[in-house]
Design an enzyme around this catalytic site. Structure first.
Site, PDB file in Angstrom:
ATOM      1  N   ARG A 101       4.260  22.900  -8.942  1.00  0.00           N
ATOM      2  CA  ARG A 101       3.604  23.386 -10.059  1.00  0.00           C
ATOM      3  C   ARG A 101       3.772  22.511 -11.228  1.00  0.00           C
ATOM      4  O   ARG A 101       4.942  22.026 -11.780  1.00  0.00           O
ATOM      5  CB  ARG A 101       4.373  24.671 -10.578  1.00  0.00           C
ATOM      6  CG  ARG A 101       3.831  25.574 -11.924  1.00  0.00           C
ATOM      7  CD  ARG A 101       4.726  26.603 -12.077  1.00  0.00           C
ATOM      8  NE  ARG A 101       4.368  27.429 -13.156  1.00  0.00           N
ATOM      9  CZ  ARG A 101       3.325  28.525 -13.193  1.00  0.00           C
ATOM     10  NH1 ARG A 101       2.741  28.689 -12.222  1.00  0.00           N
ATOM     11  NH2 ARG A 101       3.280  29.164 -14.232  1.00  0.00           N
ATOM     12  N   HIS A 111      -5.618  26.684 -10.085  1.00  0.00           N
ATOM     13  CA  HIS A 111      -4.429  27.464  -9.777  1.00  0.00           C
ATOM     14  C   HIS A 111      -4.767  28.373  -8.524  1.00  0.00           C
ATOM     15  O   HIS A 111      -4.955  29.910  -8.629  1.00  0.00           O
ATOM     16  CB  HIS A 111      -3.850  28.382 -10.869  1.00  0.00           C
ATOM     17  CG  HIS A 111      -2.888  29.181 -10.816  1.00  0.00           C
ATOM     18  ND1 HIS A 111      -1.845  28.883  -9.746  1.00  0.00           N
ATOM     19  CD2 HIS A 111      -2.138  30.074 -11.927  1.00  0.00           C
ATOM     20  CE1 HIS A 111      -0.951  29.465  -9.795  1.00  0.00           C
ATOM     21  NE2 HIS A 111      -0.904  30.312 -11.212  1.00  0.00           N
ATOM     22  N   GLN A 143      -3.185  31.752  -7.281  1.00  0.00           N
ATOM     23  CA  GLN A 143      -3.539  32.922  -8.261  1.00  0.00           C
ATOM     24  C   GLN A 143      -4.827  33.696  -8.196  1.00  0.00           C
ATOM     25  O   GLN A 143      -4.902  34.802  -7.689  1.00  0.00           O
ATOM     26  CB  GLN A 143      -3.503  32.570  -9.726  1.00  0.00           C
ATOM     27  CG  GLN A 143      -3.802  33.461 -10.778  1.00  0.00           C
ATOM     28  CD  GLN A 143      -2.791  34.708 -10.876  1.00  0.00           C
ATOM     29  OE1 GLN A 143      -1.671  34.372 -11.177  1.00  0.00           O
ATOM     30  NE2 GLN A 143      -3.371  35.806 -10.590  1.00  0.00           N
ATOM     31  N   ASP A 203      -7.212  35.180 -19.940  1.00  0.00           N
ATOM     32  CA  ASP A 203      -6.155  34.386 -19.867  1.00  0.00           C
ATOM     33  C   ASP A 203      -5.596  34.382 -21.153  1.00  0.00           C
ATOM     34  O   ASP A 203      -6.289  34.095 -22.174  1.00  0.00           O
ATOM     35  CB  ASP A 203      -6.344  33.275 -18.761  1.00  0.00           C
ATOM     36  CG  ASP A 203      -5.131  32.529 -18.540  1.00  0.00           C
ATOM     37  OD1 ASP A 203      -3.841  32.988 -18.824  1.00  0.00           O
ATOM     38  OD2 ASP A 203      -4.949  31.345 -18.126  1.00  0.00           O
ATOM     39  N   CYS A 225      -3.750  37.292 -15.531  1.00  0.00           N
ATOM     40  CA  CYS A 225      -2.811  36.541 -14.475  1.00  0.00           C
ATOM     41  C   CYS A 225      -1.514  36.531 -14.922  1.00  0.00           C
ATOM     42  O   CYS A 225      -0.466  36.373 -13.961  1.00  0.00           O
ATOM     43  CB  CYS A 225      -3.283  35.137 -14.108  1.00  0.00           C
ATOM     44  SG  CYS A 225      -3.637  34.172 -15.819  1.00  0.00           S
ATOM     45  N   ARG A 232       0.313  38.547  -5.204  1.00  0.00           N
ATOM     46  CA  ARG A 232       0.731  37.146  -5.358  1.00  0.00           C
ATOM     47  C   ARG A 232       1.520  36.794  -4.096  1.00  0.00           C
ATOM     48  O   ARG A 232       1.571  36.171  -3.385  1.00  0.00           O
ATOM     49  CB  ARG A 232       1.574  36.598  -6.563  1.00  0.00           C
ATOM     50  CG  ARG A 232       0.436  36.573  -7.679  1.00  0.00           C
ATOM     51  CD  ARG A 232      -0.505  35.555  -7.636  1.00  0.00           C
ATOM     52  NE  ARG A 232       0.180  34.068  -7.424  1.00  0.00           N
ATOM     53  CZ  ARG A 232       0.745  33.382  -8.311  1.00  0.00           C
ATOM     54  NH1 ARG A 232       0.596  33.766  -9.534  1.00  0.00           N
ATOM     55  NH2 ARG A 232       1.264  32.239  -8.183  1.00  0.00           N
TER      56      ARG A 232
END
Length: 313
Positions: A110, A137, A140, A232, A272, A300
């Site tokens: 990450r 991402h 996700q 987001d 998210c 997830r």
């Protein structure tokens, strides 16, 4: 019943999501559904496998779901905190990749820089999985479309609106949405559009699945008739100094009851997380029956378990 190895394996790395073809996405979703329904079948599927987790950014969902995921498959995770020293500062990215490859079976990273992630993958001889970068991402958004298919049965042809910044989530929604044949409608302020080359890549993928990628500046136009509405944060990690200036620019892009009134009657809301309630979304929307943000968060775990199985079985 013993768990079976996936019929189709992923490419050696998952850095952007474009490594997957349409058949692999379908296989991934089928496996995730089976893992979710019958977790006990897979409790020893990755016994003796170890996962290194390099995190430059804070995390709740990504870290917990990967750690719980590998443990529930019989393996273990080693967390490497790079919040103070970024990947490559203490020693070269190449040396990190070569060293970790001698000890672990996969690396989850990450990071801020997509370039650092790709450099790590070049020098690691084990799979590297993106847990977020400045551009993508994929874990996700694969979970997002898995969740969408749970809700609607299929994603093909579903009108899916994203409202906000043309950021990494936006990029990965276009890629994953194209792979499942959804109609992706992106609304951003002028100057905050998604990366043009990623838009072009997504449109090429969409041409193969009868999907569609459309860009708008009007949030109402993008949301009109949409069956799913996604947003987001307006300032991503690393952009905190822009929070105040972006608040004014993005105010008209808040997902609230007025904006959702333009969507289809059965529309669902995605985020998210973490959400800045009162900024990009209101409490009224976040806590409404339309909100499936915690279904996203749960999934997830299941999708990432399926990714690990496809990469490491």
């Amino acid at each position: 019943m013993n768990a079976q190895a996936p019929a189709i394996s992923l490419a050696s790395d998952l850095l952007t999501g474009t490594e997957l073809n349409v058949a692999q996405v379908r296989e991934l979703f089928q496996l995730a559904a089976t893992v979710k329904a019958h977790p006990d079948r897979y409790k020893n599927a990755l016994a003796g496998r170890f996962l290194a987790m390099i995190f430059e950014k804070p995390s709740l969902r990504t870290r917990v779901t990967f750690e719980v995921g590998i443990a529930s498959l019989g393996g273990a995770a080693i967390f490497l905190d790079h919040a103070r020293e970024r990947l490559g500062e203490r020693e070269s990215v190449a040396d990190v990749g070569r060293s970790l490859s001698r000890w672990v079976h996969a690396i989850v990273a990450r990071v801020f820089s997509q370039e650092a992630l790709e450099l790590l993958a070049v020098h690691a001889s084990v799979p590297v999985i993106s847990a977020l970068s400045d551009l993508y991402h994929p874990c996700q958004t694969l979970a997002d479309f898995f969740t969408l298919e749970e809700k609607f049965g299929a994603a093909r042809g579903v009108k899916f609106a994203y409202v906000g910044d043309g950021n990494n989530i936006c990029h990965s929604l276009m890629i994953a949405g194209a792979q499942v044949g959804a109609h992706i409608r992106i609304a951003t302020p002028a100057g905050f559009e998604p990366n043009a080359s990623i838009v072009e890549t997504a449109r090429r993928l969409a041409a193969e699945t009868q999907g569609k990628i459309e860009l708008f500046h009007s949030p109402e136009e993008a949301v009109s008739g949409a069956q799913a509405v996604y947003t987001d944060v307006w300032a991503s990690m690393g952009q905190e100094s822009e929070t105040e200036s972006r608040a004014g620019i993005f105010a008209a892009y808040q997902v609230n009851s007025a904006l959702l009134s333009h969507a289809a009657p059965d529309a669902v809301f995605f985020h998210c997380l973490p959400a800045h309630r009162g900024s990009e979304v209101t409490d009224e929307v976040m806590d409404s029956p339309r909100s499936i943000v915690f279904d996203q968060a749960e999934n997830r775990l299941h999708v990432q378990k399926a990714i690990l199985l496809m990469l490491l079985s």
